[in-house]
Write an enzyme that holds these catalytic residues in place. Structure first.
Site, PDB file in Angstrom:
ATOM      1  N   ASN A 167      79.600  -0.042  12.403  1.00 54.03           N
ATOM      2  CA  ASN A 167      79.698  -0.417  11.000  1.00 54.03           C
ATOM      3  C   ASN A 167      80.640  -1.601  10.921  1.00 54.03           C
ATOM      4  OD1 ASN A 167      78.186   1.792   9.460  1.00 54.03           O
ATOM      5  ND2 ASN A 167      79.482   2.935  10.901  1.00 54.03           N
ATOM      6  N   GLU A 168      80.037  -2.771  10.891  1.00 58.91           N
ATOM      7  CA  GLU A 168      80.813  -4.004  10.955  1.00 58.91           C
ATOM      8  C   GLU A 168      81.452  -4.311   9.608  1.00 58.91           C
ATOM      9  OE1 GLU A 168      81.339  -4.740  13.775  1.00 58.91           O
ATOM     10  OE2 GLU A 168      79.681  -5.417  15.003  1.00 58.91           O
TER      11      GLU A 168
END
Ligand code: F6R
Length: 643
Positions: A167-168
């Site tokens: 989850n950038e």
């Protein structure tokens, strides 16, 4: 709802800026054991109640020691995984499960193949399904977790950009399991595993933040100083999609597990006097005063009582009475670290110098983990020691062969071929080694591990470069030692653990030279790198040899590797360099041609090694200057190690 589990521990109430329960361990090994114990407790508790334990697992370098400990618990203490169901966070996309970089393969190698877990109980996001089938896959992945009553525990690492799973930055708190485009920082950090940045996949399938937040317990691990900055932001910063790990501040049952290095930027570590009573020993006073001066942008001798009082240091002032006295004490102590005579100055008193004056000519042993750390990290000091007449030896601990590009190896094979043809040199052994290497390289697949012949060629390329540096600095070839420590020789990034043979090699060279000074790369913080293993071998050797008489007269100085510098208050010897000496060091570094113009393991820093070294050395000089000392072009810094 949060389940009241044994895993929930009450945190000691303390005044701090930390918005997440945090526990700091001495090192990654100790921290990982504690996490493995927590997982084992959950497995046993769930098993006792006849239910499967549902574990959320992570990959990457951080959790490896947790998995190793779980394997040990299984083998030695009979911990059973029969009733364990696992869900991994992520997988690169696309990615074949048997590829070297695949997280499927990682989990098999690091855990699943060594415990009694049923393959059908291990779930990992797909790297192979066609794009159009991914959405359904992701939905089902989450549904499977829900059907089992949710994750009992989710283990997380953290990216340097604050990602959890993949989850950038930009991911929302309610984001779902999905295909994610990888951030450039993530791809650069993975470049080492893939050989080069362009080969790192651009996407990955990741469990969403929502599923992570729904886990009953979340444990985030972070080790090493490269994680210190993001850890500070995640723990002390505001909750924001810029640092997805900061969402965990809102989780009811989370804990961050850190080692000293990753915790080092937390305010409670940087300025402990603001949060608790501290013992004002010399080191703490130095830390507080340098910190105060730098944050107020004032030289030490200009700090006033008011500065101390207004910045949480009234306690220190109360102990000493006047800013003037404290300033002077710290100023002098820092001044005494500066010396142009790293091997000691025999013609002057050494009362206030970092090194002993005698023996005037010292035997010096510089340990260099890779073939270029000596010149990169302490090239100026190396040169001074030689120029000042000391008997300087260098011991290159590893071959550094994995950092040589294939093309470079082929270039040298061609050279040898041309040379041998020109002079009609026929040698069977030569032919086999070099032909084998050439044949392999011409067909080599991405990330395939080099065969021994290729590793040999790459190793001698680096040896030649190290020899060239030593010639340039001016030491005889008899003082250059290549240790080729066996732990390093896997041909891959993953090394073997330090073994008896490694320690023997290091002990032998110390016993042979009987040095008055040892210089070693003191990257204490680096949790899995080669430098740490090389340092452990030296520490263990010192322990074994300390009763030998010659060791009574041996001082050990630690320098930092290519990446970081000591904190200013820690420095015990600071060796200044003139602009000419900086240039000379640069030329010494240039001898390492295979490490120039884009190296195999560039990492996340696009600067070349000579640039990094110069930036770092001038930054140290700048700090001294800001604190009120003379303005030098560059400074190399050392800390003494007492064994
Ligand atoms: C791995 C994962 C990532 C890593 C993170 C840290 O499954 O989801 O979030 O945990 O990138 O990686 P390392 O541990 O290699 O520093």
């Amino acid at each position: 709802m949060i389940e009241a589990t044994e895993a929930i521990e009450l945190e000691k109430e303390s005044i701090s800026l930390e918005r997440v329960p945090t526990k700091i361990y001495k090192d990654a090994a100790e921290a990982s054991k504690a996490v493995a114990q927590e997982i084992a407790k959950i497995i046993r508790r769930k098993n006792a109640s006849g239910k499967p334990a549902v574990l959320g697992l992570a990959t990457g370098s951080t959790p490896k020691k947790v998995y190793a400990e779980l394997i040990r618990l299984h083998k030695v203490e009979g911990l059973s995984f029969e009733n364990v169901i696992t869900f991994n966070l992520d997988e690169y996309y696309p990615m074949q499960p048997d590829a070297v970089q695949s997280y499927h393969r990682f989990m098999k190698e690091q855990l699943f193949d060594h415990v009694n877990i049923a393959p059908e109980n291990c779930h990992i996001p797909t790297g192979t399904l066609p794009l159009e089938k991914l959405a359904i896959f992701c939905k089902e992945y989450e549904a499977q977790i829900e059907e089992l009553g949710g994750l009992d525990i989710q283990i997380l690492g953290i990216g340097r950009n604050g990602h959890i799973g993949f989850n950038e930055p930009g991911s929302l708190v309610n984001s779902k399991t999905r295909l994610m485009t990888l951030d450039i920082t993530t791809r650069m950090d993975a470049a080492g595993d893939f050989g080069t940045l362009v080969k790192v996949p651009r996407r990955a399938v990741t469990m969403g933040v929502k599923a992570i937040m729904e886990a009953k317990r979340v444990v985030l691990l972070a080790f090493g100083e490269h994680k210190a900055q993001v850890i500070k932001e995640a723990i002390e910063g505001t909750v924001s999609e810029k640092i997805p790990a900061s969402y965990l501040q809102g989780h009811q049952n989370v804990r961050f597990i850190l080692d000293e290095a990753s915790a080092s930027e937390l305010s409670s570590r940087k300025k402990p006097w603001l949060f608790d009573e501290v013992i004002w020993n010399k080191m703490m006073v130095k830390k507080a005063v340098t910190n105060l001066a730098l944050s107020l942008d004032k030289p030490i001798l200009k700090l006033t009582n008011r500065d101390y009082n207004e910045n949480g240091l009234s306690d220190l002032l109360a102990n000493y009475g006047q800013a003037y006295d404290i300033n002077l004490q710290v100023f002098q102590s820092l001044q005494h670290t500066i010396t142009g005579w790293p091997g000691g100055k025999s013609l002057a008193s050494d009362a206030n110098r970092p090194e002993r004056a005698f023996p005037a000519q010292k035997r010096v042993l510089i340990f260099s983990p890779h073939p270029d750390d000596d010149i990169i990290s302490m090239g100026g000091t190396f040169q001074r020691l030689v120029d000042q007449g000391h008997d300087v030896h260098v011991a290159y601990q590893t071959s550094g062969n994995i950092a040589v590009a294939d093309d470079e190896a082929l270039r040298f094979i061609d050279f040898l071929d041309d040379f041998n043809t020109a002079f009609d040199i026929e040698n069977k052994k030569y032919n086999t080694v070099f032909e084998e290497a050439r044949a392999f390289l011409s067909k080599k697949k991405d990330s395939e591990i080099d065969i021994p012949a290729v590793r040999y060629v790459k190793g001698i390329i680096r040896q030649g470069e190290a020899k060239a540096t030593c010639r340039f600095v001016g030491i005889p070839s008899s003082n250059v030692h290549f240790l080729n420590m066996p732990f390093y020789e896997t041909g891959a990034i993953q090394k073997m653990p330090l073994g008896e043979a490694d320690i023997k090699i290091v002990s032998n060279i110390i016993a042979e030279i009987k040095p008055h000074q040892i210089f070693a790369a003191g990257d204490l913080a680096d949790p899995h790198g080669t430098h740490k293993v090389c340092l452990d071998a030296i520490f263990e050797s010192l322990e074994r040899l300390k009763k030998e008489e010659y060791m009574n007269d041996c001082w050990v100085w630690l320098y930092r590797g290519a990446w970081a510098e000591w904190d200013i208050h820690e420095i015990e010897m600071a060796v200044p360099m003139s602009p000419t000496q900086v240039l000379q060091k640069r030329h010494g570094i240039f001898k390492h041609q295979s490490q120039k113009d884009g190296v195999v393991f560039q990492g996340n820093d696009s600067r070349e090694f000579w640039q990094r070294a110069e930036d770092r050395n001038s930054a140290t000089a700048d700090l001294y200057n800001k604190l009120g000392f003379a303005e030098y072009a560059a400074i190399e810094a050392f800390v003494r190690y007492h064994f």
